[in-house]
Design a protein around this motif. Structure first.
Motif, PDB file in Angstrom:
ATOM      1  N   UNK A  18       0.816  -1.218   0.000  1.00 35.75           N
ATOM      2  CA  UNK A  18       0.000   0.000   0.000  1.00 35.75           C
ATOM      3  C   UNK A  18       0.854   1.275   0.000  1.00 35.75           C
ATOM      4  N   UNK A  19       2.109   1.104  -0.374  1.00 40.34           N
ATOM      5  CA  UNK A  19       3.027   2.246  -0.416  1.00 40.34           C
ATOM      6  C   UNK A  19       3.008   2.906  -1.790  1.00 40.34           C
ATOM      7  N   UNK A  20       3.307   4.182  -1.811  1.00 40.61           N
ATOM      8  CA  UNK A  20       3.590   4.869  -3.066  1.00 40.61           C
ATOM      9  C   UNK A  20       5.009   4.485  -3.473  1.00 40.61           C
ATOM     10  N   UNK A  21       5.171   3.993  -4.686  1.00 47.76           N
ATOM     11  CA  UNK A  21       6.492   3.615  -5.163  1.00 47.76           C
ATOM     12  C   UNK A  21       7.035   4.730  -6.060  1.00 47.76           C
ATOM     13  N   UNK A  22       8.210   5.199  -5.712  1.00 44.87           N
ATOM     14  CA  UNK A  22       8.890   6.213  -6.521  1.00 44.87           C
ATOM     15  C   UNK A  22      10.198   5.606  -7.014  1.00 44.87           C
ATOM     16  N   UNK A  62      -2.076  13.770  -7.631  1.00 46.25           N
ATOM     17  CA  UNK A  62      -3.045  12.686  -7.779  1.00 46.25           C
ATOM     18  C   UNK A  62      -3.417  12.003  -6.462  1.00 46.25           C
ATOM     19  N   UNK A  63      -2.577  12.130  -5.472  1.00 48.93           N
ATOM     20  CA  UNK A  63      -2.765  11.392  -4.222  1.00 48.93           C
ATOM     21  C   UNK A  63      -2.996  12.366  -3.067  1.00 48.93           C
ATOM     22  N   UNK A  64      -4.122  12.213  -2.398  1.00 45.77           N
ATOM     23  CA  UNK A  64      -4.456  13.130  -1.303  1.00 45.77           C
ATOM     24  C   UNK A  64      -3.657  12.852  -0.042  1.00 45.77           C
ATOM     25  N   UNK A  65      -3.426  11.565   0.227  1.00 44.67           N
ATOM     26  CA  UNK A  65      -2.733  11.209   1.467  1.00 44.67           C
ATOM     27  C   UNK A  65      -1.987   9.891   1.277  1.00 44.67           C
ATOM     28  N   UNK A  66      -0.765   9.835   1.791  1.00 45.28           N
ATOM     29  CA  UNK A  66      -0.003   8.588   1.732  1.00 45.28           C
ATOM     30  C   UNK A  66       0.810   8.440   3.025  1.00 45.28           C
ATOM     31  N   UNK A  67       0.788   7.242   3.571  1.00 44.98           N
ATOM     32  CA  UNK A  67       1.529   6.984   4.813  1.00 44.98           C
ATOM     33  C   UNK A  67       2.942   6.461   4.560  1.00 44.98           C
ATOM     34  N   UNK A  68       3.087   5.670   3.477  1.00 41.52           N
ATOM     35  CA  UNK A  68       4.371   5.016   3.240  1.00 41.52           C
ATOM     36  C   UNK A  68       4.836   5.225   1.801  1.00 41.52           C
ATOM     37  N   UNK A  69       6.136   5.416   1.653  1.00 36.71           N
ATOM     38  CA  UNK A  69       6.749   5.564   0.340  1.00 36.71           C
ATOM     39  C   UNK A  69       7.905   4.578   0.238  1.00 36.71           C
ATOM     40  N   UNK A  70       7.969   3.864  -0.893  1.00 37.18           N
ATOM     41  CA  UNK A  70       9.068   2.949  -1.155  1.00 37.18           C
ATOM     42  C   UNK A  70       9.863   3.469  -2.337  1.00 37.18           C
ATOM     43  N   UNK A  71      11.188   3.573  -2.163  1.00 40.34           N
ATOM     44  CA  UNK A  71      12.066   4.066  -3.213  1.00 40.34           C
ATOM     45  C   UNK A  71      12.660   2.892  -3.981  1.00 40.34           C
ATOM     46  N   UNK A  72      12.305   2.779  -5.248  1.00 43.58           N
ATOM     47  CA  UNK A  72      12.778   1.686  -6.102  1.00 43.58           C
ATOM     48  C   UNK A  72      13.910   2.218  -6.987  1.00 43.58           C
TER      49      UNK A  72
END
Length: 301
Positions: A18-22, A62-72
């Motif tokens: 459920x993370x945003x992947x950057x 595009x995203x109102x709220x995010x708790x976790x971010x994963x750096x790829x």
């Protein structure tokens, strides 16, 4: 669309579902492990800051709220510290609500950075690091072309823990096929006991197309381990994980590749985990599981 920004294939740990992947890098800086095909089709690339910045801006729109971010991708920590810090500062500016930033790291990328550099990265929100141990046995690590020794991996892991990162480590059962895996299992347990990662996952080898192990299989130079051999190997690993009562490792062996789902914490659940394995082996669970898998795979499930 968000998907249009990604360079596929795109991988992330199960816990980052459920993370945003950057993607700040593409591919893997090592990309020579005999068992891995994740990034074989990619040339390792560090993306320019302006491109990453524009993607972060789009994600924010595009995203109102995010708790976790994963750096790829496979080893984001390998990039120059000043470049990574610049990205992290911009992420914090655009996503002030984020609670956790995580990434994959190789032993080499960790050892190349000073403690001061790692402290800066930690202070900017990177709190969880995923590292593939694969094995704690030097002969095994050499055979799979890991690019690091057990001593280097241990040093890297302890360095991250000292600075305050949470550490998630994976090892691979069946990595030697049907060869004697005693040293692999015993020494892996011993290295885990030294590292004491926050999270430990045991995966089972899957022979992927176009890997060195796949080529060895086709030549008859590598024979996959049986389910029973793999369970005995995992049992031996667990038997050799010994940590103080005041420490804790959250353990999972429930990946799709696993023959038996195992879940618990070390040290308190060690005996129960061994009992579960012994029960499965003595009750022919592994053979039945294989037969069921083959039955459904033939039907296309």
């Amino acid at each position: 669309m968000i998907d249009d920004l990604y360079n596929y294939p795109l991988y992330r740990p199960p816990s980052e579902a459920y993370s945003l992947i950057i993607q700040i890098t593409l591919g893997c800086s090592h990309n020579k492990c005999t068992f891995c095909n994740m990034y074989k089709g990619k040339q390792f690339t560090i993306k320019p800051f302006e491109k990453v910045k524009s993607e972060i801006d789009f994600f924010r729109s595009q995203i109102k709220h995010i708790d976790k971010i994963f750096l790829a991708d496979g080893d984001a920590l390998i990039m120059r510290t000043e470049s990574l810090i610049k990205i992290l500062k911009y992420i914090n500016l655009k996503f002030p609500e984020v609670k956790r930033i995580s990434l994959y790291a190789s032993p080499r990328s960790i050892l190349l950075k000073t403690e001061k550099e790692l402290e800066e990265i930690r202070n900017l929100g990177v709190s969880l690091v995923y590292m593939g141990l694969e094995s704690g046995d030097n002969e095994t690590l050499k055979e799979i072309n890991k690019g690091a020794t057990a001593e280097e991996i241990t040093e890297a892991a302890l360095k991250m823990k000292k600075i305050g990162f949470q550490l998630s480590v994976t090892v691979i059962a069946g990595i030697l096929g049907n060869k004697d895996s005693t040293n692999h299992a015993v020494n892996t347990g011993k290295v885990i006991s030294k590292i004491i990662p926050d999270y430990l996952g045991i995966l089972c080898l899957v022979v992927h197309p176009e890997t060195d192990i796949d080529i060895q299989c086709k030549k008859g130079e590598f024979v996959e381990a049986s389910g029973d051999q793999i369970m005995e190997e995992i049992k031996l690993m667990i038997e050799n994980i010994n940590i103080p009562d005041n420490e804790k490792i959250i353990f999972r062996s429930n990946h799709a590749s696993n023959y038996l789902n195992l879940k618990g914490n070390f040290p308190e659940d060690k005996d129960r985990l061994l009992d579960d394995i012994n029960y499965a082996i003595s009750n022919d669970y592994i053979r039945q599981r294989n037969e069921q898998y083959l039955k459904y795979s033939k039907k296309g499930f």
